[in-house]
Design a protein around this motif. Structure first.
Motif, PDB file in Angstrom:
ATOM      1  N   VAL A 139      28.253  45.011  35.836  1.00 34.32           N
ATOM      2  CA  VAL A 139      28.866  44.284  35.039  1.00 34.32           C
ATOM      3  C   VAL A 139      30.224  43.532  35.769  1.00 34.32           C
ATOM      4  CG1 VAL A 139      30.082  43.720  32.966  1.00 34.32           C
ATOM      5  CG2 VAL A 139      28.030  44.758  32.954  1.00 34.32           C
ATOM      6  N   TRP A 140      30.900  44.392  36.153  1.00 34.50           N
ATOM      7  CA  TRP A 140      32.109  44.279  36.768  1.00 34.50           C
ATOM      8  C   TRP A 140      32.040  43.190  37.952  1.00 34.50           C
ATOM      9  CZ3 TRP A 140      37.192  44.893  34.999  1.00 34.50           C
ATOM     10  CH2 TRP A 140      38.471  44.416  35.874  1.00 34.50           C
ATOM     11  N   ALA A 141      31.255  43.622  38.866  1.00 28.98           N
ATOM     12  CA  ALA A 141      30.942  42.763  40.085  1.00 28.98           C
ATOM     13  C   ALA A 141      30.187  41.553  39.918  1.00 28.98           C
ATOM     14  CB  ALA A 141      29.762  43.871  40.988  1.00 28.98           C
ATOM     15  N   GLY A 142      29.425  41.524  38.949  1.00 33.02           N
ATOM     16  CA  GLY A 142      28.969  40.210  38.466  1.00 33.02           C
ATOM     17  C   GLY A 142      29.994  39.095  37.949  1.00 33.02           C
ATOM     18  N   LEU A 143      30.878  39.852  37.318  1.00 33.06           N
ATOM     19  CA  LEU A 143      32.026  38.769  36.662  1.00 33.06           C
ATOM     20  C   LEU A 143      32.978  38.402  37.838  1.00 33.06           C
ATOM     21  CD1 LEU A 143      32.500  40.807  33.397  1.00 33.06           C
ATOM     22  CD2 LEU A 143      32.010  38.441  33.609  1.00 33.06           C
ATOM     23  N   GLU A 144      33.161  39.440  38.803  1.00 36.68           N
ATOM     24  CA  GLU A 144      33.759  39.195  39.942  1.00 36.68           C
ATOM     25  C   GLU A 144      33.482  38.098  40.870  1.00 36.68           C
ATOM     26  OE1 GLU A 144      37.254  40.871  41.317  1.00 36.68           O
ATOM     27  OE2 GLU A 144      37.048  40.193  39.344  1.00 36.68           O
ATOM     28  N   LEU A 145      31.918  37.962  40.796  1.00 36.23           N
ATOM     29  CA  LEU A 145      31.280  37.070  41.591  1.00 36.23           C
ATOM     30  C   LEU A 145      31.588  35.655  41.134  1.00 36.23           C
ATOM     31  CD1 LEU A 145      29.216  36.119  43.893  1.00 36.23           C
ATOM     32  CD2 LEU A 145      27.545  36.840  42.322  1.00 36.23           C
ATOM     33  N   PHE A 146      31.362  35.430  39.713  1.00 33.84           N
ATOM     34  CA  PHE A 146      31.677  34.332  39.112  1.00 33.84           C
ATOM     35  C   PHE A 146      33.121  33.825  39.512  1.00 33.84           C
ATOM     36  CE2 PHE A 146      34.026  31.849  35.874  1.00 33.84           C
ATOM     37  CZ  PHE A 146      33.260  30.721  35.764  1.00 33.84           C
ATOM     38  N   LYS A 147      34.096  34.804  39.309  1.00 29.84           N
ATOM     39  CA  LYS A 147      35.678  34.319  39.745  1.00 29.84           C
ATOM     40  C   LYS A 147      35.477  33.698  41.198  1.00 29.84           C
ATOM     41  CE  LYS A 147      40.038  36.726  40.126  1.00 29.84           C
ATOM     42  NZ  LYS A 147      40.702  37.956  40.309  1.00 29.84           N
ATOM     43  N   ALA A 148      34.875  34.510  41.996  1.00 23.38           N
ATOM     44  CA  ALA A 148      34.968  33.977  43.504  1.00 23.38           C
ATOM     45  C   ALA A 148      34.426  32.772  43.640  1.00 23.38           C
ATOM     46  CB  ALA A 148      34.146  35.040  44.515  1.00 23.38           C
ATOM     47  N   ALA A 149      33.217  32.475  42.965  1.00 20.46           N
ATOM     48  CA  ALA A 149      32.800  31.167  42.905  1.00 20.46           C
ATOM     49  C   ALA A 149      33.611  30.082  42.315  1.00 20.46           C
ATOM     50  CB  ALA A 149      31.393  31.046  42.293  1.00 20.46           C
ATOM     51  N   ALA A 150      34.197  30.558  41.117  1.00 19.91           N
ATOM     52  CA  ALA A 150      35.019  29.546  40.593  1.00 19.91           C
ATOM     53  C   ALA A 150      36.514  29.232  41.165  1.00 19.91           C
ATOM     54  CB  ALA A 150      35.479  30.159  39.086  1.00 19.91           C
ATOM     55  N   GLU A 151      36.772  30.175  41.985  1.00 20.48           N
ATOM     56  CA  GLU A 151      38.091  29.914  42.708  1.00 20.48           C
ATOM     57  C   GLU A 151      37.840  28.852  43.806  1.00 20.48           C
ATOM     58  OE1 GLU A 151      40.775  33.867  41.474  1.00 20.48           O
ATOM     59  OE2 GLU A 151      39.501  33.948  43.405  1.00 20.48           O
ATOM     60  N   GLY A 152      36.568  29.363  44.519  1.00 18.61           N
ATOM     61  CA  GLY A 152      36.340  28.599  45.736  1.00 18.61           C
ATOM     62  C   GLY A 152      35.757  27.326  45.368  1.00 18.61           C
ATOM     63  N   VAL A 170      29.683  25.532  39.249  1.00 19.80           N
ATOM     64  CA  VAL A 170      29.518  26.806  39.287  1.00 19.80           C
ATOM     65  C   VAL A 170      28.507  26.914  40.557  1.00 19.80           C
ATOM     66  CG1 VAL A 170      29.187  28.993  38.480  1.00 19.80           C
ATOM     67  CG2 VAL A 170      30.231  27.398  36.971  1.00 19.80           C
ATOM     68  N   ARG A 171      27.457  26.340  40.431  1.00 19.94           N
ATOM     69  CA  ARG A 171      26.210  26.669  41.520  1.00 19.94           C
ATOM     70  C   ARG A 171      26.782  26.180  42.679  1.00 19.94           C
ATOM     71  NH1 ARG A 171      20.930  27.013  40.204  1.00 19.94           N
ATOM     72  NH2 ARG A 171      20.586  26.905  37.874  1.00 19.94           N
ATOM     73  N   ASN A 172      27.654  25.135  42.876  1.00 12.90           N
ATOM     74  CA  ASN A 172      28.227  24.540  44.047  1.00 12.90           C
ATOM     75  C   ASN A 172      29.395  25.707  44.639  1.00 12.90           C
ATOM     76  OD1 ASN A 172      26.652  22.278  44.212  1.00 12.90           O
ATOM     77  ND2 ASN A 172      28.366  20.916  43.120  1.00 12.90           N
ATOM     78  N   GLY A 173      30.022  26.196  43.598  1.00 13.88           N
ATOM     79  CA  GLY A 173      30.786  27.358  44.112  1.00 13.88           C
ATOM     80  C   GLY A 173      30.123  28.670  44.759  1.00 13.88           C
ATOM     81  N   LEU A 174      28.884  28.861  44.251  1.00 14.33           N
ATOM     82  CA  LEU A 174      28.355  30.066  44.559  1.00 14.33           C
ATOM     83  C   LEU A 174      27.737  29.466  46.107  1.00 14.33           C
ATOM     84  CD1 LEU A 174      26.528  30.878  41.223  1.00 14.33           C
ATOM     85  CD2 LEU A 174      27.712  32.548  42.568  1.00 14.33           C
TER      86      LEU A 174
END
Length: 409
Positions: free
Chosen positions: A317-330, A342-346
């Motif tokens: 769960v934590w790692a998934g939320l951290e992935l969102f954070k990384a995509a959102a920041e990027g 969000v997709r573009n960030g990913l």
């Protein structure tokens, strides 16, 4: 190869938990205000698997509080809207519809639902991404809308069976949960993988509500099974091994890390267990991302560590939320951003490891997640260990392609 020759103790977890229990520090407040970045979270926190997933919403809340106490995402607070589907597919789909249509979330992230397959077609139509969560669920292997943080269940199973073979096993017993469609799907996959590795296999279902597992243990013993794989939650695995020990049957055990919990280190029946993990060893504080996770749990959910409900799904769960954070920041995501943002960030992430949580992640539009690596962790002398260190083990392209094909059939 004897993996125990490379033992690396996972230090500090017990000490940190003890210190956290001695005095309760005041919970840090959010440092950001204004309109939030809204994401959805769905879990099977109640229902037949509540003994494994009952506290996952607390983990998601702890993540949001931790992020907001550290400045939010791109200067904005983050809000996680929680839904419990009770392990009911229709209820789960309805929860996701409410998140998308009423709450206007830009992503589902860190999900802990065992019936996420019920959303696949709906989210494909709405173009809303699922950013990390229980990566052992089938949609991460079949849907380009599910963005994985780590090894699929199929690859974790391959890793676990390979560990059994390396320990000299010739016949593997596979006890799988009868309460989850994902588990049932794994029975046929397990047979193909195990036979491909040159071992025999004996399979049987186990219910999480059974009073004991004597019959299954006797079956495995009588058929000469010398290594046992239990695909079920932590508490069920504990009861299975207890039943087997009562019959004098104590084979080598391997597994995915999915059900691993603090309780396992306190049970001698788990001593020597080797596990293939989707993400980095989730109690190894030498991994920066893991250290952040454990600190946040100690601060925002201080009664969770050390309990039977503190299991590896919390780390997924934590790692998934951290992935969102990384995509959102990027991707420069803010309160008015869309699922497309969000997709573009990913898609913009390059070899992202989330501070050591994952093998390098890269996502490509229209393609399913491709993470051909897993990690190894174990239990020795009442402690979690990292027998292969904290670097991922990656399989070659041919093996990975073959494993993906098994689940797709």
């Amino acid at each position: 190869m004897n993996l125990w020759k490379k033992l690396a103790p996972i230090a500090g977890a017990s000490l940190i938990a003890l210190v956290a229990g001695c005095g309760q520090a005041e919970e840090p407040a959010s440092t950001v205000t204004g309109d939030p970045i809204r994401i959805g979270f769905v879990c099977s926190c109640s229902g037949a698997q509540s003994h494994a997933l009952g506290r996952m919403a607390d983990v998601a809340e702890a993540w949001a509080k931790s992020v907001n106490a550290s400045g939010g995402i791109n200067g904005h607070p983050v809000e996680v809207i929680l839904k419990d589907d009770g392990l009911d597919a229709a209820r789960s789909l309805q929860a996701v519809k409410e998140l998308v249509e009423n709450d206007k979330v830009m992503a589902i992230s860190g999900e802990a639902s065992l019936v996420s397959s019920s959303w696949v077609n709906y989210l494909a139509d709405k173009k809303v991404p699922v950013v990390g969560g229980l990566t052992f669920s089938t949609p991460y292997e079949t849907s380009p809308d599910f963005f994985s943080t780590g090894a699929s269940l199929t690859l974790q199973e391959y890793g676990a069976y390979s560990l059994a073979k390396e320990q000299g096993a010739e016949k593997l017993g596979f006890l799988y949960c009868s309460d989850s469609p994902t588990c049932k799907d794994s029975a046929g996959v397990a047979e193909k993988i195990v036979k491909g590795l040159g071992m025999e296999i004996v399979s049987a279902p186990v219910s999480s509500t059974a009073p004991n597992y004597t019959a299954q243990c006797l079956q495995m013993r009588d058929e000469g099974v010398d290594a046992l794989m239990i695909l079920n939650s932590g508490p069920v695995q504990t009861r299975v091994l207890s039943s087997c020990a009562q019959q004098g049957y104590t084979p080598t055990t391997v597994s995915s890390a999915g059900g691993s919990s603090d309780a396992w280190t306190q049970d001698p029946n788990f001593d020597g267990r080797l596990m293939a993990s989707a993400i980095a060893p989730w109690q190894d504080e030498s991994v920066p991302g893991v250290r952040t996770f454990l600190d946040a749990i100690d601060t925002f959910a201080p009664d969770l560590r050390g309990s039977e409900l503190f299991q590896q799904p919390a780390a997924l769960v934590w790692a998934g939320l951290e992935l969102f954070k990384a995509a959102a920041e990027g991707g420069g995501v803010g309160p008015q951003s869309t699922p497309a943002d969000v997709r573009n960030g990913l898609y913009g992430l390059v070899d992202e490891t989330l501070d050591g949580w994952t093998a390098p992640l890269n996502f490509h539009e229209g393609e399913t997640s491709s993470v051909p690596c897993y990690f190894v962790m174990g239990i020795e002398d009442g402690a979690f260990v990292s027998p292969e260190g904290v670097d991922p083990i990656c399989v070659d392209d041919g093996v990975y392609t073959g494993l993906k094909a098994l689940r797709a059939r």
